[in-house]
Design a protein around this motif. Structure first.
Motif, short mmCIF file in Angstrom:
data_model
loop_
_atom_site.label_atom_id
_atom_site.label_comp_id
_atom_site.label_asym_id
_atom_site.label_seq_id
_atom_site.Cartn_x
_atom_site.Cartn_y
_atom_site.Cartn_z
N THR A 72 0.82 -1.21 0.00
CA THR A 72 0.00 0.00 0.00
C THR A 72 0.86 1.26 0.00
OG1 THR A 72 -1.69 -1.20 1.24
CG2 THR A 72 -1.89 1.18 1.17
N THR A 73 1.92 1.26 0.79
CA THR A 73 2.77 2.45 0.87
C THR A 73 3.71 2.55 -0.33
OG1 THR A 73 4.30 1.21 2.28
CG2 THR A 73 2.68 2.61 3.37
N ALA A 219 -6.50 0.86 1.54
CA ALA A 219 -5.61 1.01 0.39
C ALA A 219 -6.28 1.79 -0.73
CB ALA A 219 -5.17 -0.36 -0.12
N MET A 220 -7.60 1.70 -0.84
CA MET A 220 -8.30 2.36 -1.93
C MET A 220 -8.51 3.85 -1.66
SD MET A 220 -10.91 -0.75 -2.68
CE MET A 220 -10.24 -2.34 -2.22
N ALA A 221 -8.17 4.27 -0.45
CA ALA A 221 -8.19 5.70 -0.15
C ALA A 221 -6.79 6.30 -0.22
CB ALA A 221 -8.78 5.94 1.25
N ALA A 222 -5.81 5.52 -0.69
CA ALA A 222 -4.42 5.97 -0.67
C ALA A 222 -4.20 7.22 -1.51
CB ALA A 222 -3.50 4.85 -1.15
N PRO A 228 0.38 9.31 2.48
CA PRO A 228 0.09 7.88 2.58
C PRO A 228 1.25 7.05 3.12
CG PRO A 228 0.36 8.54 0.27
CD PRO A 228 0.30 9.79 1.09
N LYS A 229 2.49 7.44 2.84
CA LYS A 229 3.63 6.63 3.26
C LYS A 229 3.80 6.62 4.78
CE LYS A 229 6.04 7.34 -1.10
NZ LYS A 229 7.24 7.88 -1.79
N ARG A 230 3.32 7.65 5.44
CA ARG A 230 3.40 7.70 6.91
C ARG A 230 2.09 7.27 7.56
NH1 ARG A 230 1.48 11.18 10.56
NH2 ARG A 230 2.51 11.28 12.61
#
Length: 457
Positions: A72-73, A219-222, A228-230
């Motif tokens: 995800t990230t 994940a779909m709100a990334a 997002p990475k944090r």
């Protein structure tokens, strides 16, 4: 990674979600699983047998989330698993993961909507649960269209209220809790363990999965997260811890409230468990019915957000009709994708003749259909993680799966066990799931030239 709109289409999704909102989405997506659905597992496994099944599934989900967070990230994309499998295995891998995720997220909401109708029916017996379910769709589709910031803030509020309500439930039933009630007939109707209990424990796997189903929807709100990475790792890890603790607490306290066999095949086990303690006319019971709706609404609302982003991402890359990839010019939400998933969900609510078979209720069968999609996606996601570690060792990975390769291997093995047993115990539903996947594959083959033009553009 920001979403890029298709050529000539409407604007991209808006990046506006913070860490606390993502945690609210993670918990809210799943928390209805603590309110209903899981108790169907008692019917086949008993309370003690189902506890073993639930702990096995909780271990699978915990290792899965720690591993899935790496994907995800590394690849923050509205398509989530679709994007990971496409990068690892090409267009076919993307199709398989995307279609499976879509089935998971489109079939989960009608089961939750039916539970909302059942809860309202407890308070107002004259209300048709199916009409109430349709009304829920119309209300929360509209709320999701109005804007992701409003939707996420509402989701966070519902998640907090739902957690509060589950704690209230445990507190109210605790004076009448008895471990003897919980363990009586706890091994598939028997008081002591025997080999005869094992088949029921495997058959109960879909309902243990329901405790945690859809947490991967964060994940779909990334693409709409500020950082997002944090924020996604924090949201995922704290979310799964929250949900495991709540699942254990709710299951144990409900089973110890009285005769648990009365709760095994119904859509509202918590109000009925409380009724065993406080009676039919207690204010606590009425409060639980009303506040219990918050948990159902949180998941229902959150999964609408999830399925819409999956439809949007697939349509944006020509895996679904490009018409569905439109983003509302004012609200910056994928309004057509929201409506399309709602139409399918409402049809499922009235699909008794199609989906109600195998001796189970309509809700139980819809839950199982959704779980088939989820497990297929979990397997593909873990395979993608292994493939990308080998094929792209230098890819930026802001979060790396701990104890690699052990954690993703445990998650993959657990998912394979779940899939094999589910196919064995639910062959008719699996056949329907396979038919949906095959129909989608036909569309995938027929639109190959459209995807080629999309890539060229």
């Amino acid at each position: 990674m920001s979403a890029q709109p298709a050529a000539g289409s409407s604007p991209a999704l808006q990046q506006s979600l913070g860490t606390f909102q993502l945690w609210g989405i993670a918990v809210g997506l799943v928390i209805s699983g603590e309110y209903f659905g899981w108790s169907y597992g008692w019917a086949s496994a008993g309370t003690l047998g189902f506890t073993i099944t639930a702990l096995f599934v909780a271990a699978m989900y915990t290792t899965f989330i720690f591993s899935f967070t790496e994907l995800t990230t590394s690849i923050p994309h509205a398509g989530g698993p679709f994007a990971y499998s496409k990068r690892a295995f090409g267009p076919l891998g993307g199709y398989l993961a995307g279609a499976a995720t879509l089935i998971e997220f489109v079939f989960a909401p009608p089961a939750i909507a039916l539970a909302i109708g059942a809860y309202l029916n407890v308070q107002f017996p004259q209300i048709d649960p199916k009409l109430a379910a349709v009304g829920a769709y119309l209300i929360f589709m509209t709320l999701n269209i109005v804007g992701v910031q409003i939707a996420a803030s509402f989701e966070l509020l519902m998640a907090l209220l739902a957690i509060f309500e589950l704690l209230v439930f445990m507190g109210v039933v605790s004076p009448g809790f008895s471990m003897a009630n919980f363990s009586k007939g706890g091994w598939a109707g028997q008081d002591s363990f025997s080999a005869l209990a094992i088949p029921g424990m495997f058959a109960a796997i879909p309902f243990a999965i329901w405790f945690f189903l859809a947490i991967e929807g964060v994940a779909m709100a990334a693409e709409e997260a500020k950082d997002p990475k944090r924020s996604i790792p924090i949201a995922y890890i704290t979310g799964i811890i929250t949900l495991v603790l709540l699942a254990i607490g709710v299951m144990v306290f409900a089973g110890g409230a009285g005769d648990w066999t009365k709760l095994a095949n119904i859509n509202d086990p918590l109000p009925q468990a409380m009724r065993l303690i406080v009676g039919d006319h207690s204010k606590w019971l009425h409060m639980l019915v009303w506040l219990g709706l918050f948990g159902l609404i949180a998941s229902f609302h959150g999964i609408i957000l999830g399925y819409s982003r999956q439809i949007y991402a697939l349509a944006r890359e020509a895996y679904l009709p490009r018409y569905l990839a439109a983003v509302h010019p004012r609200f910056k939400t994928p309004h057509r994708a929201i409506i399309a998933g709602g139409v399918v969900g409402i049809a499922a609510i009235y699909s008794d003749e199609l989906i109600q078979f195998g001796g189970q209720t309509l809700t139980a069968n819809i839950v199982t259909m959704s779980v088939f999609g989820a497990i297929t996606m979990y397997i593909l996601s873990m395979l993608s993680l292994f493939k990308l570690r080998r094929a792209e060792p230098h890819m930026a990975r802001p979060f790396r799966a701990p104890f690699y390769p052990l954690f993703p291997a445990i998650a993959l093995a657990g998912a394979c066990v779940c899939m094999a047993t589910m196919i064995y115990y639910n062959p008719l539903i699996f056949g329907l799931f396979a038919a949906f996947m095959a129909l989608g594959y036909g569309f995938f083959l027929a639109t190959k030239s459209n995807r080629a033009m999309h890539v060229a553009a």
